[in-house]
Design a protein around this motif. Structure first.
Motif, PDB file in Angstrom:
ATOM      1  N   VAL A 157       9.989   4.714  55.748  1.00 20.26           N
ATOM      2  CA  VAL A 157       8.209   4.932  55.762  1.00 20.26           C
ATOM      3  C   VAL A 157       8.789   4.869  57.429  1.00 20.26           C
ATOM      4  N   GLU A 158       7.908   5.507  58.054  1.00 22.27           N
ATOM      5  CA  GLU A 158       7.859   5.405  59.599  1.00 22.27           C
ATOM      6  C   GLU A 158       7.154   4.568  59.637  1.00 22.27           C
ATOM      7  N   LYS A 159       8.004   3.911  61.549  1.00 19.44           N
ATOM      8  CA  LYS A 159       6.962   2.621  61.656  1.00 19.44           C
ATOM      9  C   LYS A 159       6.031   2.917  61.463  1.00 19.44           C
ATOM     10  N   PRO A 160       5.053   1.293  61.048  1.00 14.99           N
ATOM     11  CA  PRO A 160       3.508   1.715  61.390  1.00 14.99           C
ATOM     12  C   PRO A 160       2.669   1.414  62.736  1.00 14.99           C
ATOM     13  N   TYR A 193      14.524 -17.859  48.974  1.00 16.42           N
ATOM     14  CA  TYR A 193      15.408 -17.163  48.170  1.00 16.42           C
ATOM     15  C   TYR A 193      15.046 -15.794  47.634  1.00 16.42           C
ATOM     16  N   GLY A 194      16.354 -15.982  47.207  1.00 17.00           N
ATOM     17  CA  GLY A 194      16.395 -14.124  46.690  1.00 17.00           C
ATOM     18  C   GLY A 194      15.187 -13.601  45.836  1.00 17.00           C
ATOM     19  N   THR A 195      14.911 -12.215  45.578  1.00 18.06           N
ATOM     20  CA  THR A 195      14.459 -12.436  44.076  1.00 18.06           C
ATOM     21  C   THR A 195      15.052 -11.645  43.012  1.00 18.06           C
ATOM     22  N   ALA A 196      15.384 -11.730  41.892  1.00 19.43           N
ATOM     23  CA  ALA A 196      16.117 -10.736  41.183  1.00 19.43           C
ATOM     24  C   ALA A 196      14.972  -9.159  41.212  1.00 19.43           C
ATOM     25  N   SER A 197      15.242  -8.084  41.500  1.00 18.56           N
ATOM     26  CA  SER A 197      14.680  -6.922  41.176  1.00 18.56           C
ATOM     27  C   SER A 197      15.064  -6.067  40.781  1.00 18.56           C
ATOM     28  N   ASN A 198      14.230  -4.585  40.979  1.00 24.67           N
ATOM     29  CA  ASN A 198      14.941  -3.447  40.653  1.00 24.67           C
ATOM     30  C   ASN A 198      15.299  -2.894  42.059  1.00 24.67           C
ATOM     31  N   MET A 199      16.671  -2.778  42.253  1.00 19.13           N
ATOM     32  CA  MET A 199      17.003  -1.686  43.215  1.00 19.13           C
ATOM     33  C   MET A 199      17.639  -0.478  43.411  1.00 19.13           C
ATOM     34  N   ASP A 200      17.034  -0.056  42.203  1.00 17.29           N
ATOM     35  CA  ASP A 200      16.945   1.838  42.341  1.00 17.29           C
ATOM     36  C   ASP A 200      15.983   2.591  43.511  1.00 17.29           C
ATOM     37  N   MET A 201      15.471   1.668  44.404  1.00 17.54           N
ATOM     38  CA  MET A 201      14.552   2.541  45.390  1.00 17.54           C
ATOM     39  C   MET A 201      15.392   1.259  46.185  1.00 17.54           C
ATOM     40  N   ILE A 202      15.143   2.112  47.125  1.00 18.84           N
ATOM     41  CA  ILE A 202      15.304   0.959  48.449  1.00 18.84           C
ATOM     42  C   ILE A 202      13.989   1.130  49.447  1.00 18.84           C
ATOM     43  N   VAL A 203      13.328   0.830  50.134  1.00 22.61           N
ATOM     44  CA  VAL A 203      12.642   1.098  51.754  1.00 22.61           C
ATOM     45  C   VAL A 203      12.846   0.885  52.703  1.00 22.61           C
ATOM     46  N   LEU A 204      13.248   1.733  53.424  1.00 20.13           N
ATOM     47  CA  LEU A 204      13.624   1.828  54.920  1.00 20.13           C
ATOM     48  C   LEU A 204      12.270   2.050  55.733  1.00 20.13           C
ATOM     49  N   ILE A 205      12.722   1.421  56.388  1.00 20.39           N
ATOM     50  CA  ILE A 205      11.255   1.191  57.338  1.00 20.39           C
ATOM     51  C   ILE A 205      11.480   1.401  58.945  1.00 20.39           C
ATOM     52  N   ALA A 206      11.670   2.370  59.609  1.00 20.12           N
ATOM     53  CA  ALA A 206      12.232   3.038  60.842  1.00 20.12           C
ATOM     54  C   ALA A 206      11.114   3.808  62.015  1.00 20.12           C
ATOM     55  N   PRO A 207      11.587   3.444  63.035  1.00 17.99           N
ATOM     56  CA  PRO A 207      11.113   4.005  64.022  1.00 17.99           C
ATOM     57  C   PRO A 207      11.409   5.943  64.353  1.00 17.99           C
ATOM     58  N   ALA A 208      11.039   7.354  63.676  1.00 14.58           N
ATOM     59  CA  ALA A 208      11.596   8.353  63.375  1.00 14.58           C
ATOM     60  C   ALA A 208      11.886   8.561  64.559  1.00 14.58           C
ATOM     61  N   LYS A 209      11.479   8.348  66.227  1.00 15.01           N
ATOM     62  CA  LYS A 209      10.922   8.541  67.532  1.00 15.01           C
ATOM     63  C   LYS A 209      12.997   8.001  68.520  1.00 15.01           C
ATOM     64  N   TRP A 224      13.881  -1.530  60.817  1.00 17.47           N
ATOM     65  CA  TRP A 224      14.076  -0.870  62.160  1.00 17.47           C
ATOM     66  C   TRP A 224      13.423  -1.912  62.992  1.00 17.47           C
ATOM     67  N   LEU A 225      13.165  -3.213  63.166  1.00 18.16           N
ATOM     68  CA  LEU A 225      11.702  -3.353  64.217  1.00 18.16           C
ATOM     69  C   LEU A 225      11.788  -2.658  65.253  1.00 18.16           C
ATOM     70  N   GLU A 226      12.779  -2.767  66.001  1.00 15.71           N
ATOM     71  CA  GLU A 226      12.509  -2.002  67.502  1.00 15.71           C
ATOM     72  C   GLU A 226      11.345  -2.723  68.848  1.00 15.71           C
ATOM     73  N   PHE A 240      21.242   6.940  61.652  1.00 16.20           N
ATOM     74  CA  PHE A 240      21.526   6.383  61.011  1.00 16.20           C
ATOM     75  C   PHE A 240      20.791   6.265  59.538  1.00 16.20           C
ATOM     76  N   ILE A 241      19.832   7.201  59.000  1.00 17.07           N
ATOM     77  CA  ILE A 241      19.063   8.054  58.368  1.00 17.07           C
ATOM     78  C   ILE A 241      19.549   8.152  57.184  1.00 17.07           C
ATOM     79  N   ALA A 242      21.124   9.373  57.450  1.00 21.75           N
ATOM     80  CA  ALA A 242      22.346  10.128  57.415  1.00 21.75           C
ATOM     81  C   ALA A 242      23.230   8.968  56.826  1.00 21.75           C
TER      82      ALA A 242
END
Length: 346
Positions: A118-121, A77-93, A144-146, A100-102
């Motif tokens: 954070v660039e896709k690992p 289930y969902g967890t209450a947390s601080n949403m001041d910072m959201i991470v986006l993992i996506a393919p820069a290429k 963004w899984l690609e 999308f990021i704009a």
């Protein structure tokens, strides 16, 4: 009163137990070693261990049963947390990335959140990347899984640890993450019936040969359904991501009179390459594509563009719901409509 150094020690021990949970050393429902044994293994006092277990109990990661020990407990289930910072993992290429990021940055700022990209690992797994973020206190992430693989068991553990996740352009996060994607079935249906209304009876399909990528698979299946199982005109090998235009041009040269009257392309890369081949070979073929691309207008390509602004809004709302709904949250699939453009007047 607990001093800061003691609190940090409790958190450190808690994190070491979380490492064991994430890495599968402790299984769901399993009883962890007795306090005396675990304290020795972690080289801490039993008082420190008990305080750390209390923190884990507050996070609903363990259940401490009098006379029976401590048992690992996973929740989904969902967890209450601080949403001041959201991470986006996506393919820069990916060609969509900048747009999308704009949209994401603009919407996050509007809602009072900062976006960390954070660039896709490449060399580590997606799940290990997510766990690194979790250990830094970042619990809200959009992925963004690609073409990345997914370890569902690790997603289950991340959810239990308190990671809120939304996956874009895939359904592989279910049941541990919400998923947001274009309504691919509707996109192909709209394009196919538009071509029919324009008088095209022989409608082919061009797409990638990857069946494990959600959007590729859904769009091809939708075409096969609409066409009554007609054979796909062109499967572009995934290894030709950077040289697809040359491959498609050579392929269409070899087809002679077997080229369909119209071709639906599964994405913008195929749309750009097929429309370029049509132009070079001076063929009277109508090209249509899911996703817009810069040359589409002057090449008279019919496009079904994704609504990235709405997709971003839905992703943010999903993260917000996971924070607010807690035990009432359950993972779901959210489909977003696109927009048809470039249809010639009859």
């Amino acid at each position: 009163m607990i001093c800061m150094s003691e609190e940090n020690l409790y958190i450190n021990v808690k994190n070491r137990i979380c490492d064991a949970i994430f890495n599968g050393i402790y299984q769901e429902g399993e009883r962890i070693p007795a306090e005396r044994i675990l304290a020795e293994e972690l080289d801490v006092s039993r008082v420190t261990l008990r305080k750390s277990l209390e923190l884990l109990e507050q996070d609903n990661l363990v259940i401490r049963e009098v006379g029976s020990g401590t048992r690992i407990c996973f929740h989904n289930y969902g967890t209450a947390s601080n949403m001041d910072m959201i991470v986006l993992i996506a393919p820069a290429k990916n060609p969509f990335f900048s747009e999308f990021i704009a949209h994401f940055q603009m919407y996050a700022e509007q809602e009072g959140s900062m976006l960390l990209y954070v660039e896709k690992p490449h060399r580590e797994s997606l799940e290990n990347c997510l766990y690194r973020l979790y250990k830094r206190g970042l619990q809200n992430v959009a992925v963004w899984l690609e073409d990345l693989p997914v370890d569902v068991e690790k997603l289950k553990r991340l959810r239990a640890l308190g990671m809120n996740m939304v996956f874009f352009d895939t359904d592989k996060g279910i049941p541990y993450a919400d998923c947001v994607a274009l309504d691919n079935d509707k996109a192909i249906q709209v394009i196919y019936h538009t071509l029919k209304e324009l008088g095209y009876s022989d409608i082919g399909y061009a797409g990638w040969d990857r069946k494990d990528i959600y959007s590729i698979s859904r769009r091809e299946k939708a075409y096969l359904k609409e066409s009554g199982g007609q054979k796909v005109f062109l499967h572009l090998p995934w290894k030709y991501q950077k040289t697809g235009s040359r491959f498609i041009l050579d392929y269409m040269k070899s087809c002679g009179d077997k080229i369909p009257q119209a071709v639906i392309c599964g994405d913008r890369e195929n749309g750009a390459a097929v429309s370029d081949a049509v132009r070079r070979l001076k063929l009277r073929v109508q090209v249509a594509a899911v996703d817009d691309f810069p040359e589409a207008g002057r090449r008279h390509v019919i496009t079904y563009a994704q609504n990235l602004k709405e997709s971003v809004r839905q992703i943010y709302n999903c993260l917000q719901a996971q924070n607010q709904k807690g035990m009432e949250w359950a993972a779901d699939m959210y489909l977003v409509d696109g927009t048809l453009a470039g249809v010639p007047k009859i």
